[in-house]
Scaffold this motif. Structure first.
Motif, PDB file in Angstrom:
ATOM      1  N   ASP A  42       0.812  -1.221   0.000  1.00 15.91           N
ATOM      2  CA  ASP A  42       0.000   0.000   0.000  1.00 15.91           C
ATOM      3  C   ASP A  42       0.845   1.270   0.000  1.00 15.91           C
ATOM      4  OD1 ASP A  42      -2.396  -1.429   0.010  1.00 15.91           O
ATOM      5  OD2 ASP A  42      -2.381  -1.615   2.190  1.00 15.91           O
ATOM      6  N   ASN A 206      -0.770   5.375   0.806  1.00 16.77           N
ATOM      7  CA  ASN A 206      -1.600   4.189   0.990  1.00 16.77           C
ATOM      8  C   ASN A 206      -2.507   4.076  -0.217  1.00 16.77           C
ATOM      9  OD1 ASN A 206      -3.496   2.207   1.637  1.00 16.77           O
ATOM     10  ND2 ASN A 206      -3.484   2.723   3.815  1.00 16.77           N
ATOM     11  N   LYS A 208      -4.820   2.264  -0.928  1.00 20.53           N
ATOM     12  CA  LYS A 208      -6.236   2.014  -0.652  1.00 20.53           C
ATOM     13  C   LYS A 208      -7.006   3.321  -0.464  1.00 20.53           C
ATOM     14  CE  LYS A 208      -6.086  -2.596   1.499  1.00 20.53           C
ATOM     15  NZ  LYS A 208      -4.651  -2.877   1.541  1.00 20.53           N
ATOM     16  N   LEU A 209      -6.269   4.437  -0.368  1.00 17.80           N
ATOM     17  CA  LEU A 209      -6.873   5.737  -0.103  1.00 17.80           C
ATOM     18  C   LEU A 209      -6.893   6.596  -1.361  1.00 17.80           C
ATOM     19  CD1 LEU A 209      -5.065   6.572   3.265  1.00 17.80           C
ATOM     20  CD2 LEU A 209      -7.240   5.374   2.945  1.00 17.80           C
ATOM     21  N   THR A 210      -7.809   7.552  -1.387  1.00 14.15           N
ATOM     22  CA  THR A 210      -7.886   8.470  -2.516  1.00 14.15           C
ATOM     23  C   THR A 210      -6.906   9.626  -2.342  1.00 14.15           C
ATOM     24  OG1 THR A 210      -9.337   9.926  -3.802  1.00 14.15           O
ATOM     25  CG2 THR A 210      -9.779   9.802  -1.453  1.00 14.15           C
ATOM     26  N   GLU A 461     -10.878   6.245   2.250  1.00 14.54           N
ATOM     27  CA  GLU A 461     -10.706   5.135   1.328  1.00 14.54           C
ATOM     28  C   GLU A 461     -11.285   5.457  -0.045  1.00 14.54           C
ATOM     29  OE1 GLU A 461     -11.507   1.152   3.421  1.00 14.54           O
ATOM     30  OE2 GLU A 461     -12.250   2.668   4.829  1.00 14.54           O
ATOM     31  N   ASN A 462     -10.689   4.858  -1.071  1.00 16.07           N
ATOM     32  CA  ASN A 462     -11.162   5.051  -2.436  1.00 16.07           C
ATOM     33  C   ASN A 462     -12.665   4.776  -2.529  1.00 16.07           C
ATOM     34  OD1 ASN A 462      -8.647   5.675  -3.738  1.00 16.07           O
ATOM     35  ND2 ASN A 462      -8.075   3.516  -3.557  1.00 16.07           N
ATOM     36  N   LYS A 464     -15.120   6.548  -1.207  1.00 17.91           N
ATOM     37  CA  LYS A 464     -15.940   6.906  -0.050  1.00 17.91           C
ATOM     38  C   LYS A 464     -15.976   8.394   0.248  1.00 17.91           C
ATOM     39  CE  LYS A 464     -15.678   2.417   2.260  1.00 17.91           C
ATOM     40  NZ  LYS A 464     -15.375   1.694   3.520  1.00 17.91           N
ATOM     41  N   GLU A 517     -18.153   4.917   8.564  1.00 11.92           N
ATOM     42  CA  GLU A 517     -17.089   4.384   7.702  1.00 11.92           C
ATOM     43  C   GLU A 517     -15.689   4.754   8.185  1.00 11.92           C
ATOM     44  OE1 GLU A 517     -19.480   4.301   3.415  1.00 11.92           O
ATOM     45  OE2 GLU A 517     -18.078   5.929   3.861  1.00 11.92           O
ATOM     46  N   ASN A 519     -12.283   4.692   9.681  1.00 14.16           N
ATOM     47  CA  ASN A 519     -11.438   3.545  10.007  1.00 14.16           C
ATOM     48  C   ASN A 519     -10.047   4.041  10.408  1.00 14.16           C
ATOM     49  OD1 ASN A 519      -9.918   1.219  10.135  1.00 14.16           O
ATOM     50  ND2 ASN A 519     -10.559   0.423   8.149  1.00 14.16           N
ATOM     51  N   ILE A 522      -6.717   2.160   8.996  1.00 16.58           N
ATOM     52  CA  ILE A 522      -6.222   2.307   7.623  1.00 16.58           C
ATOM     53  C   ILE A 522      -5.587   3.668   7.386  1.00 16.58           C
ATOM     54  CG2 ILE A 522      -8.308   3.214   6.503  1.00 16.58           C
ATOM     55  CD1 ILE A 522      -7.759   1.200   4.220  1.00 16.58           C
TER      56      ILE A 522
END
Length: 551
Positions: A42, A206, A208-210, A461-462, A464, A517, A519, A522
């Motif tokens: 990531d 990361n 997984k993130l935007t 996160e992507n 969201k 949502e 988190n 992450i």
């Protein structure tokens, strides 16, 4: 780069475009297979330093800030060719790992760098304040012979026939070197950088993130070190959101401060709320330097919408009569917007806001709560209604040319109903009344600025990102805004989710979703940004105040 046939099916166009981008990276700048991080990794932000693929000089150049590089370029200590090559290589790596670019033209950049090196050798002085510095541009800035797709497959292969006004100014009067353009969402109207043509840009810290949107290609590139200074645009938070997602600095100026002529728009002709452009960088000093450079070239002489205001070194409302250094400036009165009445900021953003307020109070600044009731909700509604006033026709027309489907993030546009002229005029009257009420409230309070979140998240996160209220309202007001890293980092042990036990009550269904949502695992270790807002055309003041707050 070869033109893409826009008469083909959208999927074929997208495949060709993506392939042509990779083909534009020369073999020596393609990451060797044995060094390529696995898809499961990531955090790839440290790849340049840890891979051994970059030289010591390349890392030193690409890790410097813009002002440092400009000084060394002007003195002849560095050549534009060596600086440009270093950033081309790092940008190539950034694209391979985050998918952040929409156009790659390294050969053109190196030709420009050679000419600039010859100029300084011949003339003994730099061409302009950005002499020899590689500058990245958001996709919508036209450059002759290159695409400006703004995320539509229908625009692929239709190369620009003239440069945008800002690009001309930066290159011809400031001495900038262009080498890449960066990815955006469809029509530049999504808060994440994802489209059906070139795909999704991800966060280098990361994946997984935007990296945010719509200038998310810029934020990912700069956060990775593939650019030291980029230019993006902002119509509802499109600079501030990606800067906040990646812990960078950016300025959203008021309309008329920087030239916008001959740029491509995702909603051409929509002027109820206007798009502006501004810099994004890793340091506040670089932001200020860029502003001085652009305004110092008198852009009002080449763009009729620019306001003829020179850069003001000290604004009377901020600095004392002696015009002494910032440390001698009078104390500020800051209004704090703890939440916008729609979505509470998540725990790390709330903590950053509290800690910044405590610091301001300790330094003797006056801090008051900024409570405007339901005005921010009304402002966000105005923004949304103005964006879809054409019933989504502008977007639909481009999608239908190639059979491109609607992105799920744009269902709002797909379901919109067109306003008639009379209703649009009434909407403009509502906007004007809102702007006047807000100004009256500001004047009555006597504040210098508003301190608030840039977004409800430190990072998200992507797929969201769901609320632009903290940025979009200030586009309707046309206020000068800075998003800046607060110095706070997300700590999963401290920034625990809100709960009934902590007294949390959602402000709306969106608020409930955002907090549900959240988190902390992450986003642990991510930088937390805040936003500082001044009134219209107070760019100098908001930068000066940000210096004070961070100092």
């Amino acid at each position: 780069m070869k033109a893409v046939d826009s008469t083909a099916n959208w999927e074929a166009i997208a495949a060709k475009k993506q392939a042509s981008l990779l083909a534009a990276i020369p073999p020596e700048w393609r990451i060797p297979a044995e060094l390529l991080p696995p898809v499961s990794k990531d955090d790839i932000s440290t790849f340049p330093e840890s891979s051994g693929w970059f030289t010591v000089d390349e890392l030193a150049i690409t890790s410097s800030n813009a002002v440092e590089l400009i000084t060394r370029l002007a003195s002849g200590e560095l050549t534009s060719v060596e600086v440009t090559r270093a950033f081309c290589k790092r940008a190539a790596a950034a694209h391979q790992l985050t998918n952040c670019l929409s156009e790659i033209f390294f050969d053109r950049a190196l030709e420009t760098a050679v000419r600039l090196d010859a100029y300084i050798a011949r003339e003994g002085k730099p061409l302009g304040p950005l002499h020899g510095l590689p500058v990245s541009l958001k996709d919508n800035f036209n450059l002759v012979g290159l695409d400006s797709t703004v995320g539509f497959t229908s625009h692929a292969g239709h190369h620009a026939e003239e440069d945008s006004v800002l690009a001309e100014l930066l290159r011809d009067k400031c001495g900038a070197v262009f080498y890449v353009k960066t990815n955006v969402p469809t029509a530049m109207m999504i808060a994440e950088s994802v489209n059906n043509l070139t795909g999704r840009t991800v966060h280098p810290m990361n994946r997984k993130l935007t990296s945010g949107g719509s200038s998310g290609g810029e934020s990912a590139l700069i956060a990775f070190g593939g650019s030291v200074l980029g230019v993006g645009t902002d119509i509802g938070g499109s600079l501030r959101i990606p800067a906040a997602c990646t812990g960078l600095f950016t300025l959203r100026p008021s309309v008329g401060r920087f030239p916008t002529g001959r740029c491509r728009s995702g909603l051409p002709g929509q002027e109820a709320v206007k798009s502006v452009n501004g810099p994004i960088a890793r340091s506040l000093a670089d932001i200020e330097y860029y502003c001085r450079a652009v305004v110092g070239r008198q852009p009002w002489l080449v763009d009729h919408e620019c306001i003829p205001i020179p850069w003001r070194d000290s604004m009377a409302p901020l600095l004392p009569a002696s015009s002494g250094p910032l440390s001698e400036a009078r104390k500020l009165k800051i209004g704090v917007l703890w939440h916008d009445g729609m979505v509470r900021p998540t725990p790390p953003v709330s903590r950053a806001l509290r800690e910044t307020v405590d610091k301001l109070k300790a330094e003797g600044h006056e801090v008051v709560d900024w409570d405007v009731g339901k005005e921010h909700a009304l402002g966000l509604q105005l923004l949304a209604r103005m964006f879809i006033a054409d019933g989504g026709k502008a977007v639909r027309a481009e999608l239908e040319k190639t059979g491109e489907p609607w992105r799920p993030e744009m269902v709002f546009y797909a379901a919109a109903t067109e306003l008639g002229c009379s209703d649009l005029w009434k909407l403009h009257l509502e906007r004007r009344a809102f702007q006047q009420r807000y100004l009256d409230k500001w004047n009555e309070s006597g504040i210098d600025a508003i301190l608030c979140p840039t977004t409800p998240w430190a990072a998200v996160e992507n797929g969201k990102f769901s609320h632009v209220g903290y940025t979009g309202v200030f586009n309707v007001l046309d206020y000068s805004c800075i998003s800046f890293p607060s110095g706070v980092m997300v700590d999963k042990a401290i920034d625990l989710p809100f709960s009934d036990a902590t007294g949390y009550k959602p402000l709306s269904e969106t608020c409930k979703t955002v907090q549900g949502e959240y988190n902390p695992d992450i986003i642990h270790g991510m930088p937390v940004s805040l936003q500082l807002v001044a009134r219209k055309l107070e760019e100098e003041k908001v930068i000066a105040m940000c210096k004070m707050i961070m100092g």
